[in-house]
Design an enzyme around this catalytic site. Structure first.
Site, PDB file in Angstrom:
ATOM      1  N   TYR A 101      -3.436  11.339   1.236  1.00 36.04           N
ATOM      2  CA  TYR A 101      -3.833  11.172  -0.168  1.00 36.04           C
ATOM      3  C   TYR A 101      -3.761  12.506  -0.907  1.00 36.04           C
ATOM      4  CZ  TYR A 101      -5.399   6.418   0.723  1.00 36.04           C
ATOM      5  OH  TYR A 101      -5.418   5.092   1.024  1.00 36.04           O
ATOM      6  N   HIS A 141      -4.632  -7.743  -0.086  1.00 34.45           N
ATOM      7  CA  HIS A 141      -3.896  -6.493   0.044  1.00 34.45           C
ATOM      8  C   HIS A 141      -3.122  -6.363   1.359  1.00 34.45           C
ATOM      9  CE1 HIS A 141      -3.194  -2.314  -1.039  1.00 34.45           C
ATOM     10  NE2 HIS A 141      -3.589  -1.935   0.154  1.00 34.45           N
ATOM     11  N   ASP A 166       0.842  -1.203   0.000  1.00 38.13           N
ATOM     12  CA  ASP A 166       0.000   0.000   0.000  1.00 38.13           C
ATOM     13  C   ASP A 166       0.881   1.259   0.000  1.00 38.13           C
ATOM     14  OD1 ASP A 166      -3.130   0.566   0.424  1.00 38.13           O
ATOM     15  OD2 ASP A 166      -2.013   2.055   1.556  1.00 38.13           O
TER      16      ASP A 166
END
Ligand SMILES: *[C@@H]1O[C@H](CO)[C@@H](O)[C@H](O)[C@H]1NC(C)=O
Length: 452
Positions: A375, A430, A227
């Site tokens: 982000y 993930h 990630d």
């Protein structure tokens, strides 16, 4: 036409992407040596390394219970959609709330975290929290590795993974050497301080993590990431290659079109599956279907990359809202097919205790907003994009999760971006270190051993 199409389509698409992306030379990227994200005026860091223990105030736990008891889940599941296709199934959420209120024991989880030595130290104006775990003295060769987490995770994801790295023999992994593990919390996550100023991007984080390793006395080290952790460790390797011995990742950050040949093989592999070396991908490799899934599953990213402070306000105010938002990802990102299940398949790979502890770390630190701002900073720092094309010559391992929504990247793509010396496929999604600690650790040991 058949065979001609097979050849022409990938060539045409590849050439097109190349002209708009690859032929534009990498923009000049300069990375400052220092920056300051602390509160107020710039001041020098206090470089002291202080021991740290997690100790949440009882008042925070009482307040949480009160909020959970008063939480409002007034929507019912659609009569013909008892699953996760519309997001977190509210029937399941009620059950989870019941577990959280009546069975979950934070103090037990806190003790799991506190079995690892933890510290904080100030870097670029921020208190950076990290676990630092040494192997037993019986290992004569000890190698330093920095393990980087992502969103919506934190260092708790590593509680089963770290003991495998520090003491492989005890856990059935045959290795003469062991790792000393340094697992930092990204600033704004876990117990690391939230950046107080704009600009704390993945590149800034890479620089801060490097400084942490230098401060601990390591000028050369190994890296592992998934990630954001994969992006941070990639950037660290691209900007400071001399500090990195080798890079292991369970997700390959390959931007579409980042390399001409990679893009060509990505498309060719879809049209002519036999050109892919991965048997698993030969069955179901389709870059366009992958793109479709990304569109459906990455709405959160768009929100967080644009209005994190708005999106995060209610999450930070409601534990049940926060749990739904975070834990939903542990369903779909572990296996997209779990969306069809009433309970999202959440307990197939994780216990309720594990999932709720991830949430508790966001809740008790009140840092979902700062985690989401990461982000925004990624897309605002154009250097992250410019560096996406830079080839990594440092030996790199690609441990591909077969259920990984964001990876499913054939080695035919990754090898044009990284010097891949080790490739393996693992039946995992993930959250690799959390879901499949042993296969992942085994891959790390094999990769590092083969380099010797
Ligand atoms: C990749 O890494 C290996 C092992 O260190 C090295 O021998 C090789 O030259 C590297 N390849 C490239 C293309 O940098």
């Amino acid at each position: 036409m058949g065979i001609l199409k097979l050849i022409l389509v990938p060539v045409a698409v590849g050439v097109l992407i190349a002209t708009v992306w690859n032929l534009i030379p990498e923009k000049e990227v300069t990375v400052e040596e220092n920056n300051f994200y602390g509160s107020g005026k710039v001041r020098p860091d206090n470089t002291e390394i202080k021991p740290f223990k997690v100790a949440v105030d009882e008042k925070v736990i009482d307040d949480l219970k009160h909020r959970l008891q008063n939480s409002r889940i007034s929507h019912s599941v659609l009569e013909d959609s008892d699953d996760f296709y519309y997001g977190f199934n509210s029937k399941q959420l009620l059950k989870l709330r019941d577990y959280w209120l009546n069975k979950y024991d934070w103090r037990k989880q806190e003790a799991i975290l506190n079995q690892f030595p933890q510290f904080t130290t100030e870097i670029e104006g921020l208190q950076v929290h990290f676990l630092r775990v040494q192997p037993p003295k019986t290992y004569k060769i000890v190698k330093p590795i920095l393990v980087a987490h992502g969103w919506p995770g934190n260092v708790f994801e590593f509680y089963k993974f770290i003991p495998l790295l520090t003491d492989p023999k005890k856990h059935g992994i045959n290795s003469d050497f062991a790792f000393e593990v340094i697992a930092p919390s990204i600033p704004g996550y876990g117990w690391s301080e939230q950046p107080k100023k704009t600009g704390f991007s993945q590149l800034a984080c890479a620089r801060v993590f490097r400084k942490l390793m230098l401060r601990l006395g390591y000028s050369k080290f190994y890296l592992q990431g998934g990630d954001w952790g994969a992006i941070i460790t990639s950037l660290l390797t691209k900007v400071y290659p001399d500090n990195v011995i080798a890079l292991h990742m369970n997700m390959i950050p390959a931007m579409p079109g980042a390399s001409f040949m990679g893009t060509f093989y990505d498309i060719l592999g879809w049209l002519v599956p036999s050109t892919l070396s991965s048997k698993e991908l030969q069955k179901n490799h389709n870059p366009f279907a992958k793109f479709g899934n990304l569109i459906v599953e990455t709405g959160y990213m768009h929100i967080q990359a644009t209005k994190p402070d708005t999106a995060g306000t209610s999450l930070n105010d409601s534990p049940i809202g926060l749990a739904a938002y975070i834990i939903e990802k542990f369903s779909t990102w572990t296996n997209l097919e779990y969306r069809a299940l009433p309970d999202g398949g959440l307990n197939k790979k994780f216990t309720n205790d594990e999932l709720l502890t991830i949430v508790m770390i966001y809740w008790t630190n009140g840092n979902i907003v700062s985690s989401q701002r990461f982000y925004r900073e990624f897309f605002l720092d154009r250097r992250c994009e410019a560096l996406a094309k830079r080839y990594v010559a440092v030996p790199t391992a690609h441990a591909s999760g077969l259920n990984e929504l964001y990876d499913r990247c054939p080695i035919e793509v990754s090898r044009y971006l990284y010097n891949i010396t080790h490739y393996t496929e693992i039946d995992m999604g993930h959250f690799a270190a959390f879901e499949a600690p042993k296969p992942l650790a085994t891959s790390v040991f094999k990769f590092v051993k083969d380099l010797e």
